[in-house]
Design a protein around this motif. Structure first.
Motif, short mmCIF file in Angstrom:
data_model
loop_
_atom_site.label_atom_id
_atom_site.label_comp_id
_atom_site.label_asym_id
_atom_site.label_seq_id
_atom_site.Cartn_x
_atom_site.Cartn_y
_atom_site.Cartn_z
N CYS A 145 0.91 -1.26 0.08
CA CYS A 145 -0.07 -0.10 0.15
C CYS A 145 0.85 1.48 0.04
CB CYS A 145 -0.90 -0.03 1.22
SG CYS A 145 -2.04 1.47 1.30
N LEU A 146 0.78 2.20 -1.04
CA LEU A 146 1.33 3.17 -1.16
C LEU A 146 0.65 4.57 -0.56
CD1 LEU A 146 2.23 3.20 -4.82
CD2 LEU A 146 3.88 2.95 -2.87
N ASP A 147 -0.50 4.13 0.41
CA ASP A 147 -1.10 5.24 1.10
C ASP A 147 -1.68 6.19 0.31
OD1 ASP A 147 -2.18 6.49 3.14
OD2 ASP A 147 -0.31 7.86 3.74
N ALA A 148 -2.11 5.85 -1.00
CA ALA A 148 -3.04 6.51 -1.79
C ALA A 148 -4.09 5.99 -2.33
CB ALA A 148 -2.02 7.23 -2.97
N CYS A 149 -4.71 5.05 -1.55
CA CYS A 149 -6.04 4.34 -1.90
C CYS A 149 -6.92 4.94 -2.91
CB CYS A 149 -6.56 3.71 -0.90
SG CYS A 149 -5.41 2.78 0.16
N ASP A 150 -7.24 6.18 -2.58
CA ASP A 150 -8.24 7.10 -3.17
C ASP A 150 -7.92 7.15 -4.81
OD1 ASP A 150 -6.01 8.47 -2.48
OD2 ASP A 150 -6.68 10.56 -2.60
N PRO A 153 -6.21 2.31 -9.41
CA PRO A 153 -4.80 1.71 -8.62
C PRO A 153 -3.69 2.78 -9.33
CG PRO A 153 -5.64 1.12 -11.09
CD PRO A 153 -6.54 1.86 -10.34
N VAL A 154 -2.58 2.86 -8.16
CA VAL A 154 -1.76 3.85 -8.26
C VAL A 154 -0.11 3.25 -8.63
CG1 VAL A 154 -1.56 3.87 -5.76
CG2 VAL A 154 -0.94 5.96 -7.02
N ILE A 155 0.66 4.02 -9.09
CA ILE A 155 1.94 3.76 -9.37
C ILE A 155 2.80 4.66 -8.87
CG2 ILE A 155 1.55 2.17 -11.13
CD1 ILE A 155 2.82 4.18 -12.96
S1 FES Z 1 -3.89 -0.28 -1.62
FE1 FES Z 1 -3.20 1.74 -0.79
S2 FES Z 1 -2.23 2.80 -2.49
FE2 FES Z 1 -2.56 0.87 -3.07
#
Ligand code: FES
Ligand code: SF4
Ligand code: FES
Lengths: 213, 693
Positions: A145-150, A153-155
């Protein structure tokens, strides 16, 4: 450590601190000096110093980069190496490509199609997770988790968080992802500065106070 | 941990037995007061607890108002749990047994279980704890972690990463005890491995200790590897005679042959540590070239003879020789042998030319405190010695004083040493300017008008550093050095200046011997004219017969040419030696003798502690103890009753030599006894290192 090991074979000796070739720039040394005032002792400085070193060694932390931190903080090589190899964001194992693409596959991102996004990236770059493209431009990694769940999908590329602004569930989501990945790859190719150097510099600048820059 | 005087006591209940223990004592220690034991791996009484292995789990609760016990919902690690009032501890309940089984099952998941080919098998805490508390079968059918085996971390230490249970004892030893921090954990999780930087050579001067404290067979001795099984070994309590610290050790042997050295606890000396020089420095016991029978010269070679066949020519050559006969003694000869040698020369040969001093200049050092005093926390000036090489155990003590008791240390040496790592001030002077620096510091401390700038000009040490050093030392600074200073041409003056520093600060002046019994020889009045003078007299033909006692002049004296000339010129040369040496080639008579652990005797360490060594293995062939050789010569040469065993010799020493007054074998406690200390009022108690002399 895969070499076949012979009993009694003498191990090479670690270099003496005075024999090291120190490669940090003047700016890096100044930053370190500034940071010394932030902590009660030099031991507390290991993490920021490793970030500086990672930046100075081109986004990679080779044994020399670790030894240089040890020499500058007057601690032993082993201690610094132990710290550096504990954390996954110090690139101690091998040099990453110019741009490290870290795909979050944790829960929220997973639900929004992170693995499909990862497949697309693998397909377009022709490498698997953890590998570097032959031209040395891209390294692909799977992260938690990158702490950008909002934004799932994030990279993450260096200090930047990027997202296709589409989930798999969206109308034509997958096509959007594909188009976005193409744009992303083109865009990154045109950027010469290694993203892990930018990341390291960003972290260092967070530590150094504005007045100390 | 022993009770400290002013710590309040608290009542705890352990397995329903109430006892009082010092507040804050770790439960793992408290249970020992009841004769109980909690199984452990990572905990070590001399290092900070870390709670890494979870082997020491206990159930903990507190008494409620109504008298019932309310247990904490989860077990606690006994090694990190300080005792507090009203604590109720259970070490032997069903849930705890289940926990221990679980912990061991986890620890064994990645352990290769190669006990049959493991050097640690038979003395392995993991094996023992598994036997006592572990599951008898494994449920793990997956692939185990595979890593290099028998990796040579250094010439002494072999690392087997598969066996490591990641307890961190070795890493913490280098961090907390030896202070070199040569080992660290690399990587994390199941991949975590204790290792040196990039697997380079493990260079610590105390590396051997990690072999002993590793609770599994991950760190084993490269020297002892596969030489014996622990249950085949016999062991004898002994004292290391490699240097002057006199570390207490276990001398392990098998079928009369030396096998290995392990540390033995003596709180006053080495606690339980050894240095690598000592731990791995006993291989000469098994050397192939040790002399095994008396030899007399015959032309270009030697003819074997009996002991009496060897004594006759020796006594003929030395009898009534006066000034024209001399003896040179090595640094590892026991008090008893030294005393009898001197008696033989004085009474039978009428010669005072017995010398044990191999230094360039004469001098007898200075001993005012003990090894344990070094860690007391007062400021210390280490001068002109690389402590970790010359006095390794003193080095560990000083480091402990600096890190635990806040001692401020000034280290003065011509190059960087290990002491610099914890020193408050390091003074690196130009080689050869020792005297200028010692006098300069004395001047600055005594306020005799000397200026730091003048000292800087002479020694190359920055004036600011000198001022810092003076700041550190001025209140009670102890001057600590080794008698290696006498190898410098101005040694005596340097030692004198250091004594001046101690007088000016009100601290102690310590200039300690480095040879195993160098201090003993000084106490017994054997320092003599010095080896250089004797060798010169030989070379000039003024001495016709020379007796070398466990001394190889080629190794002990820096001037090779002088040694060669002396040995060639002297008419009659006795080489009394336990080991092969270059000097044998020049000998007229060779007398094979025993090494320290092959004979009975006492040794005086650097703090003047007399410790007894008893024979562990027999000397090879016809070898005899040194003292017996002298006693037999006395018997032949003089019409008086000789001394027949070392115990009697010690009584004679006590009667004749004031420093040894009151010294008897019975009075040497298990920790040995410091001369001039509490010797006279020691009640009769059997020495721990007992046995018939
Ligand atoms: S699950 Fe939290 S940033 Fe991807
Ligand atoms: S090598 Fe031994 S002492 Fe070191 S961490 Fe592993 S098990 Fe513990
Ligand atoms: S001995 Fe307590 S956790 Fe290891």
């Amino acid at each position: 450590m895969s070499e076949l090991i012979q009993i009694g074979a003498a191990r090479p000796k670690a270099p003496q601190p005075q024999d090291l070739t120190l490669r940090w720039s003047e700016r890096a040394v100044e930053e370190l000096e500034a940071l010394k005032g932030h902590y009660p002792d030099l031991k507390s400085l290991i993490l920021p110093a490793l970030w500086i070193s990672q930046r100075e060694y081109g986004g990679h932390l080779p044994p020399e980069g670790i030894a240089e931190v040890a020499a500058r903080l007057q601690r032993t090589y082993a201690e610094i190496e132990g710290v550096a190899t504990f954390y996954s964001m110090y690139n101690t194992a091998h040099a990453p490509g110019r741009h490290m693409i870290e795909v979050c596959t944790c829960l929220s991102c997973h639900m929004c199609g992170a693995y499909r996004l990862a497949d697309i990236l693998e397909e377009k770059l022709g490498v698997k997770m953890g590998e570097t493209t032959e031209d040395g431009v891209f390294t692909l990694h799977e992260v938690e988790c990158l702490d950008a769940c909002d934004r799932a999908p994030v990279i993450q590329v260096g200090p930047d968080y990027l997202d296709p602004q589409a989930t798999l569930q969206d109308e034509g989501g997958e096509a959007k992802m594909r188009a976005w990945v193409d744009r992303l790859i083109d865009d990154l190719r045109s950027r010469p500065e290694p993203s892990s150097v930018r990341l390291a510099d960003t972290v260092v600048q967070v530590h150094v106070r504005a007045t100390e820059r | 941990m022993a009770a400290v005087a002013n710590v309040p006591l608290v009542k705890v209940s352990i397995n329903d037995v109430e006892i009082e223990v010092p507040k804050g004592e770790l439960i793992v220690e408290s249970v020992k007061r009841l004769g109980l034991e909690i199984p452990i791996f990572c905990y070590h009484p001399r290092m900070k607890p870390v709670g890494m292995c979870r082997m020491c789990l206990v159930e903990v609760g507190f008494k409620q108002q109504d008298g019932s016990v309310r247990k904490m919902p989860k077990p606690q690690a006994g090694c990190t749990l300080p005792a507090s009032e009203g604590m109720v501890v259970y070490t032997d309940t069903e849930p705890i047994h289940a926990d221990r089984r679980g912990v061991l099952e986890f620890l064994l998941i990645n352990h290769p279980l190669d006990c049959p080919i493991c050097d640690r098998g038979g003395e392995c805490p993991l094996q023992n704890n598994t036997m006592a508390y572990g599951p008898s079968t494994s449920r793990f059918i997956e692939l185990k972690r595979h890593l290099p085996k028998a990796f040579p971390l250094s010439t002494y230490v072999t690392l087997d990463l598969e066996r490591c249970i990641q307890c961190g004892r070795c890493v913490r030893f280098t961090e907390e005890i030896s202070g070199d921090h040569d080992l660290a954990f690399r990587f994390r999780g199941a991949d975590m491995q204790p290792s040196t930087f990039q697997l380079t050579d493990f260079e610590s001067k105390f590396s051997g200790n990690v072999i002993e404290i590793c609770p599994v067979g991950a760190l084993t001795s490269a020297k002892y590897r596969f030489r014996a099984r622990p249950w085949d070994l016999e062991t004898t309590p002994s004292v290391c005679t490699v240097c002057s610290n006199g570390c207490n050790v276990w001398f392990d042997h098998r079928a009369g042959k030396f096998v290995r050295i392990n540390g033995r606890a003596n709180e006053a000396v080495n606690e339980e540590w050894t240095c690598d020089k000592g731990k791995f420095g006993h291989e000469h016991y098994n050397a192939a070239d040790r002399p095994t029978q008396p030899l007399v010269r015959q032309g270009d070679g030697f003819a074997p003879t009996s002991w009496s066949g060897a004594y006759d020519p020796v006594l003929a050559a030395f009898a009534e020789g006066g000034d024209r006969v001399a003896a040179l003694v090595g640094p590892r000869v026991s008090n008893e042998a030294l005393f009898l040698l001197r008696r033989l020369f004085e009474r039978a040969f009428k010669s005072a030319r017995v010398s044990s001093n191999w230094r360039r200049t004469p001098g007898s050092g200075s001993v005012q405190g003990t090894i344990a005093d070094v860690e007391s926390g007062g400021p210390v000036l280490v001068f002109g010695t690389s402590l970790a090489d010359d006095l390794p155990i003193v080095h560990l003590r000083l480091r402990k004083g600096a890190t635990n008791a806040g001692a401020r240390v000034v280290n003065a040496f011509s190059r960087p040493t290990e002491v610099d790592r914890f020193a408050a001030v390091s003074l690196h002077y130009r080689p050869g300017s020792e005297l200028a620096l010692a006098r300069g510091l004395h001047g600055l401390l005594a306020g005799t008008g000397a200026t730091a700038e003048a000292v800087e000009a002479e020694t190359g040490v920055p004036a600011d550093r000198l001022r810092e050093a003076v700041e550190v030392l001025k209140e009670g600074g102890t001057a600590l050095s080794s008698q290696g200073l006498y190898d410098l041409s101005d040694g005596p003056q340097i030692v004198e200046a250091l004594a001046g520093i101690a007088r000016a600060t009100g601290g102690r002046s310590e200039c300690w011997a480095t040879g195993a019994n160098e201090q003993g020889a000084i106490e017994l009045g054997l320092a003599g004219e010095g080896a250089t003078a004797t060798l010169q007299a030989c070379a000039e033909g003024r001495v016709k017969a020379l007796w070398l006692v466990a001394a190889d002049p080629f190794a002990l004296h820096p001037d090779r040419a002088l040694v060669e000339r002396a040995l060639e010129t002297v008419e009659f040369l006795v080489v009394q030696s336990p080991v092969g040496s270059e000097a044998l080639a020049y000998a007229s008579v060779v007398l094979p003798t025993a090494l320290p652990a092959e004979q009975d005797g006492t040794y005086t360490n650097c703090e003047r502690r007399v410790q007894r060594v008893q024979p562990a293995v027999p000397p090879p062939g016809d070898g005899k103890p040194d003292w017996r050789v002298f006693s037999e010569c006395l018997l032949r040469a003089l019409p008086e009753t000789p001394l027949f065993n070392p115990r009697e010799v010690m009584e004679a020493i006590a009667a004749e030599v004031p420093a040894f007054a009151g010294c008897r074998y019975e009075a040497l406690g298990p920790e040995g006894t410091v001369l001039g200390g509490n010797l006279l009022d020691t009640p009769d108690e059997p020495a721990m290192v007992g046995g018939q002399a």
